[in-house]
Design a protein around this motif. Structure first.
Motif, PDB file in Angstrom:
ATOM      1  N   ARG A  95       0.853  -1.184   0.000  1.00 45.16           N
ATOM      2  CA  ARG A  95       0.000   0.000   0.000  1.00 45.16           C
ATOM      3  C   ARG A  95       0.892   1.238   0.000  1.00 45.16           C
ATOM      4  NH1 ARG A  95      -5.147  -1.197   2.196  1.00 45.16           N
ATOM      5  NH2 ARG A  95      -5.245   0.820   3.237  1.00 45.16           N
ATOM      6  N   LYS A  96       0.372   2.309  -0.575  1.00 44.27           N
ATOM      7  CA  LYS A  96       1.215   3.501  -0.696  1.00 44.27           C
ATOM      8  C   LYS A  96       0.372   4.744  -0.463  1.00 44.27           C
ATOM      9  CE  LYS A  96       4.777   6.045  -1.990  1.00 44.27           C
ATOM     10  NZ  LYS A  96       6.006   6.169  -1.184  1.00 44.27           N
ATOM     11  N   ARG A  97       0.868   5.606   0.434  1.00 41.90           N
ATOM     12  CA  ARG A  97       0.210   6.887   0.649  1.00 41.90           C
ATOM     13  C   ARG A  97       0.739   7.902  -0.366  1.00 41.90           C
ATOM     14  NH1 ARG A  97      -2.768   9.172   4.543  1.00 41.90           N
ATOM     15  NH2 ARG A  97      -2.446   7.369   5.935  1.00 41.90           N
ATOM     16  N   VAL A  98      -0.191   8.582  -1.049  1.00 42.04           N
ATOM     17  CA  VAL A  98       0.169   9.544  -2.093  1.00 42.04           C
ATOM     18  C   VAL A  98      -0.473  10.883  -1.761  1.00 42.04           C
ATOM     19  CG1 VAL A  98       0.186   9.996  -4.563  1.00 42.04           C
ATOM     20  CG2 VAL A  98       0.154   7.631  -3.747  1.00 42.04           C
ATOM     21  N   ARG A  99       0.295  11.956  -1.855  1.00 39.56           N
ATOM     22  CA  ARG A  99      -0.232  13.291  -1.606  1.00 39.56           C
ATOM     23  C   ARG A  99      -1.146  13.724  -2.739  1.00 39.56           C
ATOM     24  NH1 ARG A  99       0.597  18.247  -3.247  1.00 39.56           N
ATOM     25  NH2 ARG A  99       2.284  17.590  -4.656  1.00 39.56           N
ATOM     26  N   VAL A 100      -2.267  14.336  -2.384  1.00 42.50           N
ATOM     27  CA  VAL A 100      -3.250  14.807  -3.370  1.00 42.50           C
ATOM     28  C   VAL A 100      -3.172  16.330  -3.452  1.00 42.50           C
ATOM     29  CG1 VAL A 100      -5.692  14.874  -3.984  1.00 42.50           C
ATOM     30  CG2 VAL A 100      -4.754  12.850  -2.816  1.00 42.50           C
ATOM     31  N   PRO A 101      -3.096  16.910  -4.646  1.00 38.34           N
ATOM     32  CA  PRO A 101      -3.079  18.382  -4.761  1.00 38.34           C
ATOM     33  C   PRO A 101      -4.354  18.988  -4.178  1.00 38.34           C
ATOM     34  CG  PRO A 101      -2.418  17.346  -6.831  1.00 38.34           C
ATOM     35  CD  PRO A 101      -2.926  16.253  -5.954  1.00 38.34           C
ATOM     36  N   VAL A 102      -4.288  20.226  -3.783  1.00 35.62           N
ATOM     37  CA  VAL A 102      -5.429  20.910  -3.173  1.00 35.62           C
ATOM     38  C   VAL A 102      -6.442  21.314  -4.238  1.00 35.62           C
ATOM     39  CG1 VAL A 102      -4.040  21.767  -1.255  1.00 35.62           C
ATOM     40  CG2 VAL A 102      -4.310  23.176  -3.320  1.00 35.62           C
ATOM     41  N   GLY A 103      -7.675  21.524  -3.809  1.00 42.46           N
ATOM     42  CA  GLY A 103      -8.707  22.063  -4.668  1.00 42.46           C
ATOM     43  C   GLY A 103      -9.408  21.059  -5.553  1.00 42.46           C
ATOM     44  N   LEU A 104      -9.303  19.760  -5.226  1.00 40.22           N
ATOM     45  CA  LEU A 104      -9.912  18.726  -6.058  1.00 40.22           C
ATOM     46  C   LEU A 104     -11.141  18.139  -5.378  1.00 40.22           C
ATOM     47  CD1 LEU A 104      -6.688  16.872  -7.246  1.00 40.22           C
ATOM     48  CD2 LEU A 104      -7.878  18.778  -8.349  1.00 40.22           C
ATOM     49  N   GLN A 105     -11.932  17.397  -6.168  1.00 37.75           N
ATOM     50  CA  GLN A 105     -13.118  16.746  -5.621  1.00 37.75           C
ATOM     51  C   GLN A 105     -13.372  15.434  -6.337  1.00 37.75           C
ATOM     52  OE1 GLN A 105     -16.021  19.850  -6.413  1.00 37.75           O
ATOM     53  NE2 GLN A 105     -16.688  18.868  -8.312  1.00 37.75           N
ATOM     54  N   ASP A 106     -14.176  14.571  -5.698  1.00 43.11           N
ATOM     55  CA  ASP A 106     -14.505  13.286  -6.300  1.00 43.11           C
ATOM     56  C   ASP A 106     -15.763  13.406  -7.157  1.00 43.11           C
ATOM     57  OD1 ASP A 106     -16.686  13.251  -4.569  1.00 43.11           O
ATOM     58  OD2 ASP A 106     -15.809  11.776  -3.206  1.00 43.11           O
ATOM     59  N   ALA A 107     -16.249  12.265  -7.660  1.00 40.64           N
ATOM     60  CA  ALA A 107     -17.388  12.276  -8.574  1.00 40.64           C
ATOM     61  C   ALA A 107     -18.679  12.725  -7.907  1.00 40.64           C
ATOM     62  CB  ALA A 107     -17.572  10.888  -9.185  1.00 40.64           C
ATOM     63  N   SER A 108     -18.737  12.650  -6.585  1.00 38.55           N
ATOM     64  CA  SER A 108     -19.920  13.102  -5.848  1.00 38.55           C
ATOM     65  C   SER A 108     -19.846  14.555  -5.447  1.00 38.55           C
ATOM     66  CB  SER A 108     -20.119  12.234  -4.599  1.00 38.55           C
ATOM     67  OG  SER A 108     -20.310  10.871  -4.955  1.00 38.55           O
ATOM     68  N   GLY A 109     -18.749  15.223  -5.787  1.00 37.18           N
ATOM     69  CA  GLY A 109     -18.576  16.625  -5.431  1.00 37.18           C
ATOM     70  C   GLY A 109     -17.953  16.846  -4.066  1.00 37.18           C
ATOM     71  N   ARG A 110     -17.566  15.763  -3.398  1.00 36.95           N
ATOM     72  CA  ARG A 110     -16.928  15.898  -2.081  1.00 36.95           C
ATOM     73  C   ARG A 110     -15.473  16.310  -2.244  1.00 36.95           C
ATOM     74  NH1 ARG A 110     -19.868  10.884  -1.351  1.00 36.95           N
ATOM     75  NH2 ARG A 110     -17.965   9.829  -2.014  1.00 36.95           N
ATOM     76  N   ALA A 117     -11.599  16.330  -2.149  1.00 29.91           N
ATOM     77  CA  ALA A 117     -10.624  15.243  -2.077  1.00 29.91           C
ATOM     78  C   ALA A 117      -9.792  15.374  -0.808  1.00 29.91           C
ATOM     79  CB  ALA A 117      -9.721  15.291  -3.297  1.00 29.91           C
ATOM     80  N   PRO A 118      -9.320  14.248  -0.255  1.00 29.22           N
ATOM     81  CA  PRO A 118      -8.458  14.317   0.933  1.00 29.22           C
ATOM     82  C   PRO A 118      -7.089  14.882   0.570  1.00 29.22           C
ATOM     83  CG  PRO A 118      -8.554  12.077   0.103  1.00 29.22           C
ATOM     84  CD  PRO A 118      -9.545  12.863  -0.711  1.00 29.22           C
ATOM     85  N   SER A 119      -6.337  15.256   1.576  1.00 28.46           N
ATOM     86  CA  SER A 119      -4.992  15.786   1.330  1.00 28.46           C
ATOM     87  C   SER A 119      -4.020  14.700   0.911  1.00 28.46           C
ATOM     88  CB  SER A 119      -4.470  16.484   2.585  1.00 28.46           C
ATOM     89  OG  SER A 119      -4.426  15.574   3.680  1.00 28.46           O
ATOM     90  N   SER A 120      -4.360  13.443   1.239  1.00 31.69           N
ATOM     91  CA  SER A 120      -3.561  12.300   0.791  1.00 31.69           C
ATOM     92  C   SER A 120      -4.470  11.083   0.728  1.00 31.69           C
ATOM     93  CB  SER A 120      -2.383  12.033   1.727  1.00 31.69           C
ATOM     94  OG  SER A 120      -2.837  11.617   3.004  1.00 31.69           O
ATOM     95  N   VAL A 121      -4.053  10.111  -0.043  1.00 26.22           N
ATOM     96  CA  VAL A 121      -4.845   8.904  -0.195  1.00 26.22           C
ATOM     97  C   VAL A 121      -3.909   7.705  -0.108  1.00 26.22           C
ATOM     98  CG1 VAL A 121      -4.678   8.956  -2.726  1.00 26.22           C
ATOM     99  CG2 VAL A 121      -6.549   7.716  -1.650  1.00 26.22           C
ATOM    100  N   VAL A 122      -4.374   6.635   0.565  1.00 23.54           N
ATOM    101  CA  VAL A 122      -3.610   5.394   0.646  1.00 23.54           C
ATOM    102  C   VAL A 122      -4.135   4.456  -0.429  1.00 23.54           C
ATOM    103  CG1 VAL A 122      -2.991   3.404   2.044  1.00 23.54           C
ATOM    104  CG2 VAL A 122      -3.178   5.668   3.109  1.00 23.54           C
ATOM    105  N   LEU A 123      -3.290   4.158  -1.415  1.00 21.91           N
ATOM    106  CA  LEU A 123      -3.699   3.308  -2.529  1.00 21.91           C
ATOM    107  C   LEU A 123      -3.325   1.855  -2.249  1.00 21.91           C
ATOM    108  CD1 LEU A 123      -2.842   5.139  -5.875  1.00 21.91           C
ATOM    109  CD2 LEU A 123      -5.096   4.496  -5.010  1.00 21.91           C
TER     110      LEU A 123
END
Length: 360
Positions: free
Chosen positions: A323-338, A340-346
């Motif tokens: 598993r790998k934690r990846v930083r997510v750029p700011v200002g994004l959202q998912d398909a539901s409009g929520r 995005a987190p600051s990082s995601v564990v893939l």
């Protein structure tokens, strides 16, 4: 109208609702060759859509009534020519494909068979609403239990040679009448240059991108060996296997890789095996992530890439412990409009895709 989706649709008859949906959500379509009315409507509704008709390079089907056939040469025409265009076993018997009743292997090493295939398909497409042909069964291994050697072919290498000649002849002829050829190029990663060579006449179709089945995805080295296919030449149509449920994680896994390594070029689909009668779709298929803001960034088979309107990440590792934690750029959202987190564990063999929010 938007989307990078590919509509692989050579199953049951197409419904009017499906045509309308397809025009709104798909960049390319592969239909049965007799679906000319659907092809014409798609081109009216979506002029920029690439609409291809299905034709098999390697077989003919004895159950099709005609006058339009899914093969380049009908069973009846092959019979009328004396039957020499059928492939045969060493005892002279014809070869029906295992698992596909009524499909008969053709002798792709016969120059007369190849010439007639090219003549028939080029003439059929010349004044057609289709943009070209998706040529199926540009095979690599013995998928249909031909059990070589057979007459005129000692190995699959012999059959691949005949298909190579047929692809180049068909591509040249179709291009001369303003149409493209997009072969279903099996396992091109195993022969350097095969994808580029067979896709040179308009594009290539990879039916098993990133895996053979929903629970049989490729190891990271094999997956990464396919990534160059997104770069063309021509239109690359890439299909990832699922179990038929559009919420299957493989749908997003493949779409993330499609964006990271292709930057939105080509078109993409995710389906179950031979599940070509529906309109597969997830909201992310309609997104345009915009222009890349740099090259793919990766380490240990985990990759990400930022775009002007979004971001995607994928973990090609097969081992569930990777598993790998990846930083997510700011200002994004998912398909539901929520947001995005600051990082995601893939987890292994998973992908994620976010788009830029409306107010960013």
């Amino acid at each position: 109208m938007s989307g990078v989706g590919a509509w692989i649709r050579y199953g049951d008859p197409i419904t009017p609702d499906q045509r309308e949906f397809a025009a709104k959500h798909y960049r390319s379509a592969i239909l049965q060759p007799w679906e000319t009315a659907a092809a014409a409507q798609l081109k009216r509704l979506r002029p920029d859509m690439t609409v291809l008709c299905y034709k098999c390079l390697s077989s003919t089907r004895d159950y099709e009534p005609g006058p339009v056939y899914s093969s380049g040469i009908s069973y009846q025409e092959a019979e009328q020519q004396g039957g020499s265009w059928f492939a045969t076993r060493l005892d002279g018997s014809r070869i029906q494909w295992n698992g596909y009743g009524g499909h008969w292997q053709m002798n792709v090493l016969d120059p007369a068979y190849r010439e007639r295939w090219v003549e028939n398909v080029s003439a059929e497409l010349a004044d057609s609403p289709f943009d070209g042909v998706m040529a199926d069964n540009d095979v690599f291994e013995d998928y249909y239990q031909l059990d070589l050697p057979i007459r005129e072919a000692d190995s699959m290498e012999d059959l691949r040679h005949g298909l190579d000649l047929l692809v180049h002849a068909a591509g040249t002829s179709l291009n001369s009448v303003g149409k493209i050829l997009v072969p279903n190029i099996a396992e091109s990663r195993r022969i350097p240059g095969r994808w580029a060579s067979h896709a040179a006449y308009g594009g290539g179709f990879e039916e098993v991108w990133l895996g053979y089945g929903p629970a049989n995805l490729f190891d990271p080295v094999t997956a990464e060996a396919q990534l160059g296919q997104v770069e063309g030449p021509g239109l690359s149509i890439l299909r990832v296997p699922t179990d038929g449920d559009d919420t299957h994680p493989n749908f997003t896994y493949g779409l993330a890789a499609f964006w990271i390594f292709g930057a939105g070029r080509g078109s993409y689909s995710a389906t179950a095996h031979d599940d070509y009668s529906r309109t597969q779709h997830i909201p992310e298929l309609d997104w345009s992530l915009g222009s890349p803001q740099g090259k793919p960034e990766g380490r240990n088979h985990v990759w990400s890439r930022e775009f002007s309107n979004g971001w995607a990440a994928v973990n090609f590792n097969q081992d569930g412990r990777r598993r790998k934690r990846v930083r997510v750029p700011v200002g994004l959202q998912d398909a539901s409009g929520r947001p995005a987190p600051s990082s995601v564990v893939l987890p292994a063999q998973r992908g994620v895709i976010y788009q830029r929010g409306q107010n960013n």
